[in-house]
Structure formats: C-alpha cells, structure tokens
Scaffold this active site. Sequence first.
Site, short mmCIF file in Angstrom:
data_model
loop_
_atom_site.label_atom_id
_atom_site.label_comp_id
_atom_site.label_asym_id
_atom_site.label_seq_id
_atom_site.Cartn_x
_atom_site.Cartn_y
_atom_site.Cartn_z
N SER A 1 0.80 -0.91 -0.40
CA SER A 1 -0.15 0.11 -0.28
C SER A 1 0.64 0.87 0.48
CB SER A 1 -1.05 -0.12 1.42
OG SER A 1 0.02 -0.19 2.39
N HIS B 1 -38.04 24.06 -13.05
CA HIS B 1 -38.00 23.13 -13.72
C HIS B 1 -36.93 23.58 -15.20
CE1 HIS B 1 -41.51 21.12 -11.60
NE2 HIS B 1 -41.94 22.37 -10.95
N LYS C 1 -14.89 26.83 -30.96
CA LYS C 1 -15.09 26.17 -29.48
C LYS C 1 -14.47 26.80 -28.83
CE LYS C 1 -18.02 23.56 -29.22
NZ LYS C 1 -18.41 22.50 -29.18
N TYR D 1 -10.56 -5.88 13.44
CA TYR D 1 -9.88 -5.59 12.26
C TYR D 1 -10.26 -6.57 11.04
CZ TYR D 1 -6.66 -3.94 9.01
OH TYR D 1 -5.92 -3.59 7.81
#
Lengths: 449, 449, 449, 449
Positions: free
Chosen positions: B24, B156, B290, B324
């Site tokens: 890890s 809406h 764009k 655990y």
Amino acid sequence: MSKKLWGGRFAKGTDPLVEEFTKSIQYDKKLAKYDVLGSLVHIQVLKSAGLLSPKDFTTLNNGLKSILNNIQLGNPIVHNEEDIHTFIQNVLQKSVGPAALKLHTARSRNDQVVFSVKLYCKDMLAEAGVEIIKLEKAFLGLAAKYADVILPGFTHLQHAQPVYLKDYLGAYVEMLKRDNQRLQDIKETISLTMGSGALAGTPVPAAKYSVKIDIPELLEIGVEKISAPANSLDTVSDRDFVIEIISALAILGMHLSRLAEDLVLWASQEFDFVEIDDAFCTGSSLMPQKKNPDVLELVRGNCGRLYGNLVSVLAMMKGLPLAYNRDMQLDKEPLFDSFELVSIELKVLSGLVRTLSFNKAKIEEHLKDESLYATDLVYYLVGKGVAFKEAHTIVGNLVKYSLEHDILIKSLPEKTIRQFSEKLVKQQIVKLFDARVSVKGKRSIKRRN
Amino acid sequence: MSKKLWGGRFAKGTDPLVEEFTKSIQYDKKLAKYDVLGSLVHIQVLKSAGLLSPKDFTTLNNGLKSILNNIQLGNPIVHNEEDIHTFIQNVLQKSVGPAALKLHTARSRNDQVVFSVKLYCKDMLAEAGVEIIKLEKAFLGLAAKYADVILPGFTHLQHAQPVYLKDYLGAYVEMLKRDNQRLQDIKETISLTMGSGALAGTPVPAAKYSVKIDIPELLEIGVEKISAPANSLDTVSDRDFVIEIISALAILGMHLSRLAEDLVLWASQEFDFVEIDDAFCTGSSLMPQKKNPDVLELVRGNCGRLYGNLVSVLAMMKGLPLAYNRDMQLDKEPLFDSFELVSIELKVLSGLVRTLSFNKAKIEEHLKDESLYATDLVYYLVGKGVAFKEAHTIVGNLVKYSLEHDILIKSLPEKTIRQFSEKLVKQQIVKLFDARVSVKGKRSIKRRN
Amino acid sequence: MSKKLWGGRFAKGTDPLVEEFTKSIQYDKKLAKYDVLGSLVHIQVLKSAGLLSPKDFTTLNNGLKSILNNIQLGNPIVHNEEDIHTFIQNVLQKSVGPAALKLHTARSRNDQVVFSVKLYCKDMLAEAGVEIIKLEKAFLGLAAKYADVILPGFTHLQHAQPVYLKDYLGAYVEMLKRDNQRLQDIKETISLTMGSGALAGTPVPAAKYSVKIDIPELLEIGVEKISAPANSLDTVSDRDFVIEIISALAILGMHLSRLAEDLVLWASQEFDFVEIDDAFCTGSSLMPQKKNPDVLELVRGNCGRLYGNLVSVLAMMKGLPLAYNRDMQLDKEPLFDSFELVSIELKVLSGLVRTLSFNKAKIEEHLKDESLYATDLVYYLVGKGVAFKEAHTIVGNLVKYSLEHDILIKSLPEKTIRQFSEKLVKQQIVKLFDARVSVKGKRSIKRRN
Amino acid sequence: MSKKLWGGRFAKGTDPLVEEFTKSIQYDKKLAKYDVLGSLVHIQVLKSAGLLSPKDFTTLNNGLKSILNNIQLGNPIVHNEEDIHTFIQNVLQKSVGPAALKLHTARSRNDQVVFSVKLYCKDMLAEAGVEIIKLEKAFLGLAAKYADVILPGFTHLQHAQPVYLKDYLGAYVEMLKRDNQRLQDIKETISLTMGSGALAGTPVPAAKYSVKIDIPELLEIGVEKISAPANSLDTVSDRDFVIEIISALAILGMHLSRLAEDLVLWASQEFDFVEIDDAFCTGSSLMPQKKNPDVLELVRGNCGRLYGNLVSVLAMMKGLPLAYNRDMQLDKEPLFDSFELVSIELKVLSGLVRTLSFNKAKIEEHLKDESLYATDLVYYLVGKGVAFKEAHTIVGNLVKYSLEHDILIKSLPEKTIRQFSEKLVKQQIVKLFDARVSVKGKRSIKRRN
C-alpha cells in the site's frame, strides 16, 4: 375549477398515464400530519400579515384541526389525488367551503413540501433515537449477564487475543452511540422556515414568519419556533438534510450488518458460540432440521438496500440546475424506506439480542488455542528487557516450532523453549496461557461503564 | 531479521504477486508525516510507562524528528516496502540502530494506522475549510459586483419569477456554508486515542495515554491531547469517520455539480447569460470556433467519482465481522482521492467564479417575458380581496388567452383584461411587469448580508 | 503554433491550475498503443479519399510505426502534454515534420478517443478471458485432487446436506464461465467505426471507411475491419460499452468476494477446513502467531471498489445532453482500474487456489452431524409412500426430540423412533447417516465434467 | 400441522415482529403466476419419476390450473402468509386436500423461487422489448415528420456543427436498439432448470428433468424445455441474471435521462426549440403561467433510482458464502421496481415523443450562428491543400477576429479575410454559412434508414 392546485393555463387535460406516473400520494400520504401542522402555522402567518381575516382564520384553523384529528385516528387517505397536499386542500374545501381557497395564499408547494418533510424527519429522528437506545440496552443487559465470559478475539477472522464478551458487545454499543449522536445532530441542524415561495420569496414581511409555536404536536417534535429563510432559492432546492439522514442510516445499517455477520458466524455449527432463540429463526421447506438465522441475514442484506437508497438520492440530485426541479420529489421514497427499514431492524434486533444464549463450554474450549497468548509472551519478554521487535521474532519462531512439531508450547521441554531465548522461563510462561490472566493484563482501556 | 514488521512464524516467503497485490506504500505514503507524529507521541507514552529508557527515548525522538524533517522537505519515499509504516521503521532502524526495535512496543499497526489516518483527516478537513471559504468569497465578490442584476429565476428550468443574481449566487454560498460546517463538525468528533493494540488493548495503563501534546506540528492540526480508548475492538475496526467525510465530500461535490450545470447552461449560445474567461475554457481539435466549459463539465462529472468513492467504502465495510480485517485498508485510496478531487475543484472554481462576466443586456431581454410576473398579478388580486386559489385561476386563464392569441397582456385592451376579473385595472397591472418592482415586492427573505 | 490540438481562437492562455485539472495523460497514456493503431488506419482512409498524398502517407505511416515500436519497447511517456493524443501528435511532428499537420484531417478527438478506448477494451477483454480460464483450471485441478472429499454443504451458513467438494469448487467454475461468456460477448458487440467527426460526420464518403485491416497488431486483437458509423452523434457520446464492461467486472468481483468469504471462513480456527499456503498469507506486527488471509480479504474488499467504479461512470453519464461532453473523459480511470484490479486478482487467486490444502480429517468430523441427513430421512419416508410435507413434519419432530434429549437419532431405541412414524425402520435409517450414501443418492445433477 | 412450509423442529413460535420483518408476500405475489407454472412442470417430473400417482397428478394438475385461472382473472392475494409460495400451497391444500402435501416432494423453495423469478424475468424482458420498439417508432415517426429540419448540434452544450434533427433523434433510436438487444440477449441466456433441491440436488434422476413443455402460458413466454442443473450449489445461489437485468435497465434509464435532459433544455424559454404537449406537462400551485416538463424531470430523476436498485443488489450479494443465504430474497423488490419503472417510463415517453412539436422558426434563427460553420471553413482550406492543423489555426484566428470586432465573417471585407489566408475566397466561403450545405457535405454516415 380544477381539482389540482394548478391548471388554469392549461388548454388540455393531463394524459392518464402521466397522472399515474407523476402522482405521489401513494407514498407522500405519510406526510399528512406534517402537512396539516405546516398549514396551521401558515395561517397564523397569514393572519398576522393581514392576509386572512380573524373569521377566516378560525374557519381554517378548525377545519385543519379536524383533519389532523382524523389523520391521528388513522382514517384512510384516498389515493386518487395527485399528492397529499392536494388531498388535504380538497378535503378542507369540502368541509369549510370557500375559505379554503385562501389557504395557499403566498405559499408554494415547493416550500410546503420541504417544510413537511423536515417535520417528518425531526419526528422520525427522535423515534430512531429511542429505538437505538433500546438496542444499546439489550446489548448492555447481555453484557452484564455474561460479564465474566471471555472469548477468542478475532482479526482477519483468525484467533488474535482473548477479549471479554462484554467488550465485544460494547463495541456495538459504541457504534450505536455514534449513530445516535449523528442522527440527533442532524435533527438539530434542520431549521424550519417559511416564506420561500416557489423560489423568490413572498410579499409577506420576513418578521411575520418569526412564529412562536404553541401547537402541541409541533412542540412534541421539538419545534418551538420557525423563521423566514436566509435564501429562498436555496431553501426550496436543498435536499442536504435528506442525504445526510440517508447516509447516517446507511452507516447504522452497516453496523447492523457487521453484527449480523458476527452472529451468523457464531451460530454456525463450526463456531457454536451462541444460540439464537427459536422465535427469531425460521426453517426450511425441504430440510426439517434447519434453524436458520434469517433475521440476521435480512439485516445484513438490507444494508445493501440502505446503500441503494443513498445512491438513488445522490444520483438524482447530481447536476440539477437551480432552483426546484421535479426530480426532487424522488427523495421521499428512499428517505421513508430507510427510516422504516432501520426502525424495524432496531426493534427486531433488540428482541433477538436480548434472548441470545451463549455456549460458554464451547467458547471455553476455543480459549485453549495457545496462539491466543503469543502476544502475552512477547510482552513477557519485553518486560525482561528484550526489544519488542526481537521479542516478536522469538515468539514467532517458537510458535512456528510448536505448529511444525504439533506440540503445545506448554508441553515443550524447558530446554527446547530456552533455545528460542534464554529469558523464556517455562514455569513462568505456562501461566500466561490463561484467558483471565491475559485480559486482566490489558490495562489500557478506559471503559465507559 | 525480516524487513517486514511481521514474519517470524512464516516458513515460506511471500509470493511476489501477493507482495504487489497487498502493498500500500504507493498511496499510504501520504501518511508519512502523520505516522511519524504518531510515533513521537507513542514514545512519550512508552517512556512514561517505563517501557523506554530516557536514553532510548532521546535516540528515537531525534531519529523520528529527523525523518519528519526529511518528509517535510519533500524527500522521496521509496516504494519497495510493504507500507509507509514499515518504510519509516526501516529508515529509523538504519539511522538509529537497535533502539528502533523498541518503537513498536505495545503497539499494533491496526491502531497505528487508524491514528495516522485520523491525523491526516483533521489536517485535510482544515485545509478544505480554507478552500471553501475562498470560494464563498469569490461568490460574494461576484454578487457585490453585479448587485443590481436581476435575472429570470427558474424552476423546472422554466421561467418562474425574477430574482436577484446575488440571491442566486447566495444560494451557493449557503450550500458551501453547510458543507464547511459539516466538515468542521466531523473534524471535532474525530478523537485521537492510543492503546487499542491489535484489538485487545495493551499492558500500558490507560492513564499513561492521557498525553498533553507539545509537538508543534500536532498543535497546528488542532490536536492538544490524546487519550486511552473506551473500547479497543471498536477503535481498530471503526471507519465511520472515513465514511462521514467521504459522504460530506460527495454532498459538496453534488453542490459543485449543480453550479457547473447552471454555468454550462448560462454559457450556452441559447442562454448567453455569462461568459467564462478564456483561461478556464478549452478548445476543440476539429472545430476551431469552440470555447468549451471543460472545467465545469469535469466538475460535474467528478461528482460521479465522489459518489463512487462513497459506494466503494460503504460496500467494503458491509458485513465485516469484528474486529480488524484487511479489507479496511481499502478505505484510504477513496478517502485520499475525494479530498484531493474536492481540493483542486474548489481552487479552480474560485478562479473561474471570480472571473465570470455576466451579459447584462442579454439577461435584461429575457426579463421581458411577461410570464415571469404572473405570480405578482395573483398577489395583486389577493391584495384586492380575491381568494388566492381563485386569483390563481384568473391569472392562469389570462396567461392562456395571451399565449393563444399571441398578444402581450400589456397590450390587451382594458376591456379584454376586465373579462377575466373586474378587479384587474390595466393601468395598475402594467406596472407589475417590471423585474425591479417584482423583486422589491418580495419581503420575506432575511438575507445574511 | 500552439502545442495543443486546439487554440487558434483563444485570446488568453489556460490557467495553470486548469491545465492540471483537465489533463489526462497521467492515465490515458495507457491508450498510446491503441491511439497509434487508430492513426495508422485513419491515414489509410485519408489516402484512399485523396486527402493524403502517397508520399505523405508513407511519411506518416513510417513515423507512426516508429512511435508504435517505441511504445511497445516500453519507452517512457512524458506527462507534460494535455493527453496522450496530443503527445503522440507532437512526437510525430518532431520526427516527421509538416506532414504531421495533416494527421488529424477530417478527424475529431471525440471519435479518436472512442476508437482508442474500444481497441483497449477488446485487448483487455481477451486478456481477462485468458486469466479467467487459468483460474477455472486451478479450481478443476483442485477438484480433481480432492475428488472424493465430501463436506457439509451450507445454506444460511448452517449445515444443510453433504456435498462433494468438487461440486462446491465447481460452483465457482460455473460463475467464472458465465463471467467469461459475458466479457467475450461484450467484446463481440464492440464495433469499430471511423468517420463520426466531432458529432456531425466528415466530408469523407462512408465507403472509404470500410477498411480491411492488415496491421498485425490489430488483427491480433481480433479487428479485421472497420466501417462508417450508423449515427455519428451516438458514436461520440456512447459509453454503453464501458458501463457494460465495468458492470460485468463488478459481477466477476462479486463472485471472487464470495470465494474469498468462503475461504476466510474455512481457514478460521473454528472451521479449519483448509490451509492457505504461507506464500499467500501475511502476518501481524503485534501478534507473532498470526497467519492472515490478507489476499482474500483484499479480494473481498476490492469488490466494493469495483462497485464504486460502476457507480462513478453511471452517475457521470446521467442526464448528459447530446452529444459529447467533457464529463465523458472520466470513464477512463474507473475502466482501467476495474480491468487492472480484476486482472491481478485472477492471477493471485490462481496461485492461491492451486496451493490450497484441505484438512480432510477435520472435515470428516463435521460430517458426523446427523442433521445433515435429515432430508435423506424425508426422502426415505417419501419412498415409503408418506406425503412429502407429512414426512417433513415427522423428521422435524424426530430431530427436535434428538436435540432436546441430546441423544443421537442413531442411538435412540427402535421403539422411540417408531413413535414418530411406524415407517421408520431403525436398521434401515442408520445407514442413511453416511455422507457417501447421501451424495450418491442425489441423482439430479448433470455435471459438465 | 403448521401453516408454514417448515416448522416441525421448532419448539417455539415465531416472534410477530419477525414475521412482519421476514415476510415477502407483499411483493413476491407478483410471482404467483410463475410459481404455479413451475409447479405444473414439477408435478410432471414427479409423475414421470414415479413419485406421484397418475391420480394425484390429475388432482394437483387440476387444482393448480384452477389457481392459475384465478390469478389470471386478477383475484386478490391475501397478505397474511409468509410468501406467495406458501400462499399457493395453502390454497391448493384447501381446494384439493391431502394430495397437496405431495406437491413439494424433492423440491426446495430455494430452487422453486429461482425458477419463478427466472420465468418472471423472461416474461418481463419480452414485454420491455415491445415497449422499447414502440418508443423507437415514436422517434422514427417524429424524425420522418421533421425530416428536413436541421438544428445546431452541440458538444459541451456549445454550438458545434449543424445536424439533421432526424440524426439527433436517431441517436436515441440507436441507444434503444442496443438496450433491446442487451435485454433480449439476457433473456436468451436465462436457462430454466429444476432439480437443485436446497443445494445438493434431489434423488430424481437428471433425465427426468428434461421436460418438453406443452403448457400454453410457458410456450408464450418462450419456454420450450427445461433441464437438470449442471451445478446445484450454483443454481440456488446465483443471482447474476438479476444483476445483469438491473444493470441493463439502469443503462436504459440513463439513456432516457439524457433524452429528458435534452428535451428539458429544448423546452426552456431560452432554447425554445420544442413544445411539449399540455397532456404531458403539469402546472404550479403558486405560479399560474407555469407549464412544467415534470414527466421528463421524473424520468431524469428516476435514473438515480434505477442506479440505487443496482447498488442495492450488488451490495447485498457481496461476500455471501455459498450456497443460498436469506439475504438473496432481497433481490426481488429492486428487480420488480426497475422493471416497472422502466415500463411506465417507456410508455409515457412514447406518448410524449409522438406529440412533440418543434419550433422550426426559432431553430432556424440559431442556425445563423456563423461559428457552426467554422469546421466547414477548415475543410474548405484542406480541400485547397492547406494542412489540417494549419487550416484549424487559420480559421480559429478568423473566428477570434470576428468575435473581437463583433462583425460577422460574412460581412468582413475580402481584404481582411485574405489576411488570414490567401486561399480564403470570400465569394466561395460565404456559401458555406448554410446549414443545408453543411449537412450535405457530411458524407461519412451510413444511416440505417
């Protein structure tokens, strides 16, 4: 005049399928009581703002109180209206006549619905608190009953170290305490306002909304005052409180799923730590011997549903432009469902936990596993000046030797033991293989009780 | 001696694929600082419990502070250890020698990891608070700059009523205030304990864990004391705080997704309410014209990722037996990811919001839409004594007439208007079709600022 | 000239934080190979459409092939470009000069990215299939090795009926077969098209896109032809294939989580059915005796992550207007993560399963539990003409009697047994309490092998 | 004799709260028809296996057919049984007497439930297919009606390039086609087996389960044969088909949410591209002018619910040990809910789509936006030999100039235009600013119709 709260502008009726698809009364009828309570406050505002004559006020007040009474008596709500708010408006109109047409002055359903749901939440949060405390008590009772029982503690579902059963059960009490704190904290943060209108506020001055409450049903829910909103666009489009609650209930459900898993394991023939009372088990249609922990399995499985409810509302709210959108109506079913699911689970678990019967003899047997005391051996060596990590390695090697030669450490000759460390005195260490000695040696816990 | 923190008992080395799968350090290296801070406290406990000589204490203290210094200088962490805790242990061992073997006395990685993660969370929660306030300020600055701008308010996504732009932006400030409150409340509830061991506590007396903190880096994070746990099984297997944080960050992300949606809409050619600064847009590899609101789209889309992180941890915790289990290691990546995602989003949005440029002329045009004032017409009739619901129907019919005949209400002859209600005086109502009049008539809001 | 694929129209540079926030090269570099393969096809289209001279084609073709070669050699990709497509464009430009400016003729990144991701998916789906089959083989090998082992079968984690271990393991093979079928079916449905442009198509005639593939790397992935799209708006905004894959991988991960749970249970001291090889376990930093099934716990926990990835993409796609939106870029990390997670899990489990060692003696002991044979008693009675439901009740009562009196049915006197039903002949029924007899009596299964 | 299908062994009745918590008849009554159909097949197996006399077979067959008839007539199902299977068993017992006690011979509820749910799924999948095709037709009808309409195509919700409305609508048809294919593929993979028992199989030989179906109601669902299972543990504990369906319905719901978003945008006053028929809109209780697209908003919001259902079942299945666990009962409500939600959405959208009315004039106005044709200018330059990337930059600069000077490109003097590239001939390029020219120039699409 249309039976809906809207309609004037429409040239054409609603498609029947649309009515079916958009109606919400089949579930929002749960808000009936809270909607009426909101209306009772609203007419006070209208009166004090001069928008309702004293006479009309009295008419509406009486009419609404009578509806409230009917709801509390459990009178059925007919499903052919669009939603519960329309239903109540129409019932009121039928009973008090034209005065009812003034009920919604300066009020929007957007604001009305949020108010009702918040009231509902406050009521249900209080109720959940009561049920959580009952389950805590069931645990504490059980812990007291088996105060001296020690069992193998697990990590990775492997024997780790002996622990008191009461501490094991106490872990669940801690979780429940956090759950309750979380829920009651949310209850406190939910503030009740009126005056947001559809999104832009209303012509009624903010001060008129500072109502001091004297309606018993509201006081009971803990509502003592309401006020004007700080931001009306936010008020009508905010569902944070719903998500917070569903999230907190999901965490609670997760805790219960862990409890369920533990008990399912413990009730297996292999563990055999605990017997679940017949009243909380079911059988099999094929296998006559079966006594299945169905309640626990459903509690475990329902955790998924509580998660699903959370995802449902979170996904629904994602990317909605301000302010109110109809999508938000869909917060209710997941909210109601999570509350109800948790409520019945807490109740049924209280009974199940209270009647659990532990199999002391079987548990005692498992405490013979020497590996449970390996850490105590390490502490023993540390006490004799060995560095922790070195002690860890020495005991690791000793355990390996014992497993490989299939001989208990206790039964190893002194000489063999000494080969691992001169500091291991057999006479002393054999006393460490004792669950009572082990748990008493752990002095770092500051138990609540 | 094995380079892992465990290993003595094992007859065989770990499979290389298993090492890769279980390690890890590639992500928990983020805990480096917090792990060392925890160790600095832990050795104080050991010293006061007589488990560490003053000399060893000094050695370890100096060694750890030097590592802390290196971490803060940003020195790289090598990835070939199992986890960050092992890495630090090994670095310490290399630098101070055998004293390092005593560091983990009466301590388990289970407890150590929880402590580190809690410290990390407290630190990150404070940081998130700072960033949230910056974004609030960006909104407030923008609101002040355009204090007089009124725009069509939507429900809406349809024109509803005119609202102040500052109230629109203020709605986001309200959301952010709730977000920050939520995060700082969680920060407060995270309590730091030591002494849980792997699950069963340690031989060190609880009182020894009541450490008053004098380490500057801890005081900075707001940690002034630590204490013994109330329940050690709970402490090592509790991840509620992780879920609470990820849930609160998901709600924050949801708010930001709504903001993103609003701004994407407003920046479209059809709305054209707002211009996003070039610095916060990107272009197209095919279409040269764009100017795309990519930042906002990514903020909107990342909301899904924040939800996914929440589901990831919730599902992981479901049904885990006490105490655990290794599954719990998987809380870290989603936690880190949610924090980091929200952090950069807050920063980039602060810049984007600050530089927004509203197109007043275009917005003004949309305010001409008469339907925005229909509710004001209703209030006008209510003011003249018409019951609200009746007034609603009258105005609804008037609007329908106007739409069907494609004539503005303003332009209808007095006579035609009167057909809908004798109380509609044309001279009076034409004044209502004015956004300034409309927003000023809404007196129900108690703004914060 | 800008180093981005766009930029001409922009008056101002991009904010550095925006660059950091929007860049994707840190993860989409995994698409490098597939992007180049796509470009190799694209230039064939351009050439045949007369948009690329034979000379330019050769230049680009060689340049791209050289890049492909570098990628396959594992040469590092620098992270300071916006995305992998820009990186490759820039590398190409540096190596072949101005011809590179023609590479993106009639092509949009929207289309290019979808093409690359589809190629990546096809490649990874094939690879996943190979790994699944390896795990199936590990199960089948184990099943063969322990072909005669019978163990208690569980429902509700309670002893139900004896089953062959090979059938137990076979259940996982069935799941894996479905998983593989699902993944390969998706592979087949992914169709590769070119010519969608940004959303509106390109000036190149559809027929020109019907390319017959002769590039070895594509043929290897199973791509034999590509074609023009049926609907270009759909093509660039469709992420169904990503969701289908992530969903199928989530189901696969769920299967593996069940396997993990079973093995974690079986490896507990209480079950003790199986020993996991040291090479696939890890230890504890505190408790030297621990041998923890971490691999299995991580597999179980990662299931949550696979679910989270699914939610992440589903939520991201919700409510996006047509056609392409930048949000869609966020499909990649969850997709890549799910593929990689499942890949390493399959590999590591193959090794773990292959080296499992069953504890026959302990399993045998559990088969003594008489309740496992209750259903066989029912079938016995049915065989003697008793109605099934009646037989079920009779045996249920017999089991209850046996439990309450704590005597085995086998040990009950004939007379007592007969009280439950005259049809129960002790001599006959004692033979039923035999696992081999029980499993052989189940003739309804049509095993694959 | 107990009214439950189990009970013999139990010393104590079930707690009433447990009955409430575990009962499922309130939702699994939807399986009534399928349960009876399963029983009709099961008794054929029993008869052919010699476990049911011809007389008993006839009795049960007639009894079951009469129940089937009652169900199909819509006769109500009383809720005070545990589940629908018990209900039917009890009704049968009341109507045909003791023969009913033989119905469950060699059969477990685990197997029975899976069979019923699979039948239900096959039926519903076929129905969903029909509704999908109806919605496709509504789209195709609309596309035909407005075959010549061109509208601005969007990417990033910014004007991109002109596209045919029919292609826009066609994109949804493509999605629906994939949805239907996905659902019908799942229907094909669902295989119906009998003989798994609770988990271990039954004494009935596998061959007896190879039943050729002649029951009309089953043939109608497409069931022509059933067979013995390949692995009984897998069969009773497999819920893959449920997850696959809920996942496919979630994807379908996502598509519908995108459609809803598009139409909500297009129906806004700012876009004004489309008018939704009054019959598919609702109004506001406060604002009389409102015509809200509630149906679309609910479709968009329900997407969240479909996701929630998926998470619910995925999380429920995570980490369950083999074989059947009661948690699995919780697959039904999400499954039923997803099917029903999608069904009504498809129906109501078919009506809504069919009656959409496009505002050609308003759309036409938006086509005047010159930026829509920038890509065509690029292609124009490419046609004149300019490298694509260079052409992109030239047109980008031209667009920037036009915006900064607020002059249309069309209106720029020839000289100015030439400054950007000598190849830009004003006379030629002004013709490019035409939507019809633009869409006709895109020749890369191979439309289905």
